[in-house]
Design an enzyme around this catalytic site. Structure first.
Site, PDB file in Angstrom:
ATOM      1  N   PRO A 198       8.654 -50.286   1.829  1.00 21.98           N
ATOM      2  CA  PRO A 198       8.440 -49.403   2.970  1.00 21.98           C
ATOM      3  C   PRO A 198       9.738 -48.778   3.469  1.00 21.98           C
ATOM      4  CG  PRO A 198       7.840 -51.694   3.523  1.00 21.98           C
ATOM      5  CD  PRO A 198       8.274 -51.669   2.103  1.00 21.98           C
ATOM      6  N   LYS A 202       8.965 -42.473   0.708  1.00 25.70           N
ATOM      7  CA  LYS A 202       7.867 -42.016  -0.140  1.00 25.70           C
ATOM      8  C   LYS A 202       7.095 -40.889   0.525  1.00 25.70           C
ATOM      9  CE  LYS A 202       6.314 -46.267  -0.525  1.00 25.70           C
ATOM     10  NZ  LYS A 202       7.437 -46.965   0.119  1.00 25.70           N
ATOM     11  N   GLU A 419      24.782 -62.801 -10.636  1.00 30.03           N
ATOM     12  CA  GLU A 419      24.404 -61.661 -11.481  1.00 30.03           C
ATOM     13  C   GLU A 419      25.526 -61.299 -12.460  1.00 30.03           C
ATOM     14  OE1 GLU A 419      21.398 -60.919 -11.536  1.00 30.03           O
ATOM     15  OE2 GLU A 419      20.875 -61.912  -9.648  1.00 30.03           O
ATOM     16  N   HIS A 422      25.127 -63.470 -15.471  1.00 27.49           N
ATOM     17  CA  HIS A 422      24.121 -62.950 -16.407  1.00 27.49           C
ATOM     18  C   HIS A 422      24.700 -61.788 -17.209  1.00 27.49           C
ATOM     19  CE1 HIS A 422      20.679 -65.238 -15.072  1.00 27.49           C
ATOM     20  NE2 HIS A 422      20.662 -64.745 -13.855  1.00 27.49           N
TER      21      HIS A 422
HETATM   22  P1  ADP Z   1       7.821 -44.652   3.222  1.00 29.21           P
HETATM   23  O1  ADP Z   1       6.743 -43.642   3.117  1.00 29.21           O
HETATM   24  O2  ADP Z   1       8.444 -44.993   1.895  1.00 29.21           O
HETATM   25  O3  ADP Z   1       7.438 -45.893   3.984  1.00 29.21           O
HETATM   26  P2  ADP Z   1       9.014 -42.685   4.898  1.00 29.21           P
HETATM   27  O4  ADP Z   1       8.984 -41.522   3.999  1.00 29.21           O
HETATM   28  O5  ADP Z   1       7.963 -42.766   5.921  1.00 29.21           O
HETATM   29  O6  ADP Z   1       9.009 -44.032   4.055  1.00 29.21           O
HETATM   30  O7  ADP Z   1      10.451 -42.786   5.566  1.00 29.21           O
HETATM   31  C1  ADP Z   1      10.609 -43.022   6.936  1.00 29.21           C
HETATM   32  C2  ADP Z   1      11.802 -42.258   7.451  1.00 29.21           C
HETATM   33  O8  ADP Z   1      12.991 -42.772   6.901  1.00 29.21           O
HETATM   34  C3  ADP Z   1      11.783 -40.808   7.083  1.00 29.21           C
HETATM   35  O9  ADP Z   1      11.049 -40.055   7.984  1.00 29.21           O
HETATM   36  C4  ADP Z   1      13.255 -40.459   7.102  1.00 29.21           C
HETATM   37  O10 ADP Z   1      13.673 -40.208   8.412  1.00 29.21           O
HETATM   38  C5  ADP Z   1      13.926 -41.740   6.671  1.00 29.21           C
HETATM   39  N1  ADP Z   1      14.263 -41.716   5.239  1.00 29.21           N
HETATM   40  C6  ADP Z   1      13.829 -42.572   4.284  1.00 29.21           C
HETATM   41  N2  ADP Z   1      14.358 -42.274   3.085  1.00 29.21           N
HETATM   42  C7  ADP Z   1      15.152 -41.200   3.271  1.00 29.21           C
HETATM   43  C8  ADP Z   1      15.984 -40.410   2.403  1.00 29.21           C
HETATM   44  N3  ADP Z   1      16.101 -40.690   1.097  1.00 29.21           N
HETATM   45  N4  ADP Z   1      16.660 -39.386   2.944  1.00 29.21           N
HETATM   46  C9  ADP Z   1      16.547 -39.095   4.251  1.00 29.21           C
HETATM   47  N5  ADP Z   1      15.789 -39.781   5.113  1.00 29.21           N
HETATM   48  C10 ADP Z   1      15.095 -40.843   4.654  1.00 29.21           C
HETATM   49 ZN    ZN Z   2      19.431 -65.279 -12.278  1.00 25.94          ZN
END
Ligand code: ADP
Ligand code: ZN
Length: 590
Positions: A198, A202, A419, A422
């Protein structure tokens, strides 16, 4: 993501209103039902002595026997007499009969008029409950799912995650110009799974994907499909795809797809059947839209392993894009993106913050800057300085520790040594697969990981390769012992030991690789193998452990360099690992 949360909140708000109304209605109905029970039985009570006197005087015209006493009529007045025992009752019945009073017995339980009101109120209760369910279920569907056009997000708002973005480029070009692909007969993806923890972006990536391609975006969550009434969830799946087809070209994003797509258990309960029919509907819909309809579904989950295999078949979610926790450069980039929205004091070094935040997701980093801004605002200053950032970091780490994600610096060093062990053994043991990368960023259950890539698929594995795997597996614990001493080794090698035991056991009992046992398949008797077999398994593992330890002791300088590189960069690729090891070897030779 925020959209999804808002929707959930709205739904909950509405749900709670509906439920409150329902409960109030229920309470009113229940009160109405119980009134007759209390009211009708509320008659005057008289003492037994008084009743007995009146009976003796012949004033009692009728008695009605019931549980715990009698109702007594004198003239046109009635009263209740409490009677403790049935013996007494029997005597009174005799006396009353003798005195010429009418004697009858009250039917136990609810009398018919009460029963009728009970049934009526039951019907009302059911009606109210149905109403509540309808409130909860149908209302949101009026505006569900919501389609957003002209998404402003672009890939440049997503920091890092370069691999994921590269993999998704093709999806963009397809959404932009599906016909061109169709014309040359290219097979076009319909479903893509984004797999990762999370807060790793995504949702953000999916949105940016729709923005880049200039198509509509429909975001739903797996939990939208858990409805209390039969058939609703399935109906929502149809509704979702129907809307998508109408708004095509468009991108459907299903967050937490595991909530709707987990493995079918084949259980017989109504809930199981409901779940299966919902999942089946999703499969049918995915098969139903042909690739020229311009709809692509993106599912997000942290756990592919719980998904029903049918979902992953060709033509459905047959592509996976992994979205991991960001490494140190990724974190710096994410901080830079979010720093656009806040005022940082000059001289604040984002790189050093990135270094101090291992295990943070993109969401955690966004949160960090936000918290720092709050700290600064509380102090009444206009710019965020180092101290605000430190305070925010500590606050978030406390939260992370509760999530047991962030690790202490001591543990970090330990993981790095493990690590590195390994990785070093993998580099220096002939027959081992090549190291692809080594990391001390947590992956699932593991605190770190050394990934190796086989040169080619192997079906017949030589002893030499098995032994190399065992040495590499033992390399983690061996490094811990060499660096920290035998009293300081940790529980971190549990899965390595399980893996090694599994290989060694099969070498002895299945593959005829132990001279002492010979080429014989040995079965367990009960829980364990015969003693000689257990001894052979132990001997093999111990020898391989000794080999790993020797390898590490002989190349201690290389190990220390690997540890330093891991602590510095968190992830190092295979070439870098080999470069570091070769560097030290050359030094040894010189
Ligand atoms: P997921 O869907 O994986 O749970 P989100 O897309 O909802 O995550 O991300 C939550 C917030 O975190 C986004 O709205 C953004 O503000 C921040 N965030 C996460 N990853 C990035 C990234 N790679 N670049 C910029 N902001 C990010
Ligand atoms: Zn190990």
């Amino acid at each position: 993501m925020t959209n999804v949360i808002e929707k959930a909140r709205e739904l909950l708000r509405r749900k709670s209103v509906a439920i409150t109304v329902g409960i109030m209605a229920l309470a009113v109905v229940l009160a109405a039902v119980s009134v007759p029970f209390f009211v009708s039985d509320k008659v005057d009570e008289i003492a037994y002595s008084e009743f007995s006197r009146e009976l003796g005087e012949g004033k009692v015209s009728r008695i009605q026997v019931q549980d715990g006493g009698l109702t007594v009529w004198t003239g046109d007045q009635s009263a209740f007499v409490r009677l403790p025992s049935s013996m007494l009752t029997a005597q009174i019945i005799d006396r009353a009969t003798a005195s010429g009073a009418q004697v009858d017995f009250k039917k136990s339980g609810i009398d018919p008029s009460h029963a009728a009101s009970f049934v009526i109120s039951l019907i009302m209760v059911v009606a109210v409950l149905a109403l509540v369910a309808v409130q909860v279920d149908f209302k949101p569907t009026n505006r569900w799912p919501r389609t957003v056009r002209n998404i402003p997000d672009r890939f440049d708002g997503v920091a890092g995650q370069e691999e994921a973005k590269a993999e998704l480029q093709e999806v963009i070009s397809f959404l932009r110009d599906g016909q061109a692909f169709e014309n040359v007969g290219a097979r076009i993806p319909r479903g893509v799974l984004m797999v990762g923890p999370p807060g790793t972006g995504k949702t953000l990536i999916a949105k940016a994907l729709a923005g880049e391609a200039g198509v509509s975006f429909i975001a739903v969550s797996g939990s939208d499909f858990s409805a209390p009434l039969i058939g609703i969830a399935k109906g929502r799946v149809s509704k979702l795809f129907e809307q998508a087809r109408r708004k095509a070209p468009c991108l459907i994003f299903i967050d937490e797809i595991d909530a709707i797509g987990r493995k079918r258990g084949g259980g017989g309960s109504a809930a199981d059947r409901e779940f299966e029919s919902t999942l089946n509907q999703l499969l049918v819909e995915m098969d139903g839209f042909n690739t020229s309809s311009g709809v692509i579904v993106i599912g997000a989950t942290n756990r592919v392993d719980v998904l029903d295999p049918a979902l992953l078949r060709p033509g459905r979610f047959d592509r996976q894009v992994h979205i991991g926790l960001p490494d140190i450069t990724g974190r710096e980039a994410i901080l830079a993106v979010h720093a656009r929205n806040v005022k940082l004091a000059g001289g604040v070094d984002l790189a050093s913050i990135a270094r101090g935040t291992p295990g943070f997701s993109g969401a955690d980093l966004g949160n960090l800057l936000n918290e720092a801004a709050i700290f600064a605002a509380r102090e009444g200053v206009a710019e965020i300085d180092r101290e605000h950032l430190e305070a925010a970091r500590n606050k978030i780490i406390m939260g992370l520790e509760r999530r047991s994600l962030a690790i202490t610096s001591e543990e970090r060093r330990l993981v790095a040594v493990h690590e590195a062990g390994h990785a070093l053994c993998a580099c220096l043991t002939p027959g081992s697969d090549k190291v692809h990368s080594a990391t001390i960023i947590p992956h699932g259950q593991a605190l770190g990981l050394v990934m190796r890539l086989p040169e080619n698929d192997r079906y017949c594995i030589p002893v030499e390769k098995l032994e190399a795997d065992l040495i590499v597996a033992m390399g983690g614990r061996a490094a811990e012992e060499v660096v920290f001493g035998p009293r300081k080794v940790t529980t971190g090698a549990a899965s390595d030991i399980a893996h090694a035991t599994n290989i060694a056991t099969r070498m002895v009992t299945e593959w005829g690789m132990s001279p002492a046992i010979g080429m014989m398949k040995v079965a367990r008797s009960g829980e364990s193998f015969p003693r000689e077999v257990e001894q052979e398994i132990r001997r093999i593992i111990e020898e391989m452990y000794a080999a790993a330890k020797t390898c590490i002791e002989d190349n201690r300088e290389a190990l220390d360099r690997l540890v330093a590189a891991l602590l510095e960069n968190e992830t190092i690729d295979g070439d870098e690992v080999r470069r570091i090891v070769a560097l030290s070897e050359r030094r040894l030779a010189a």
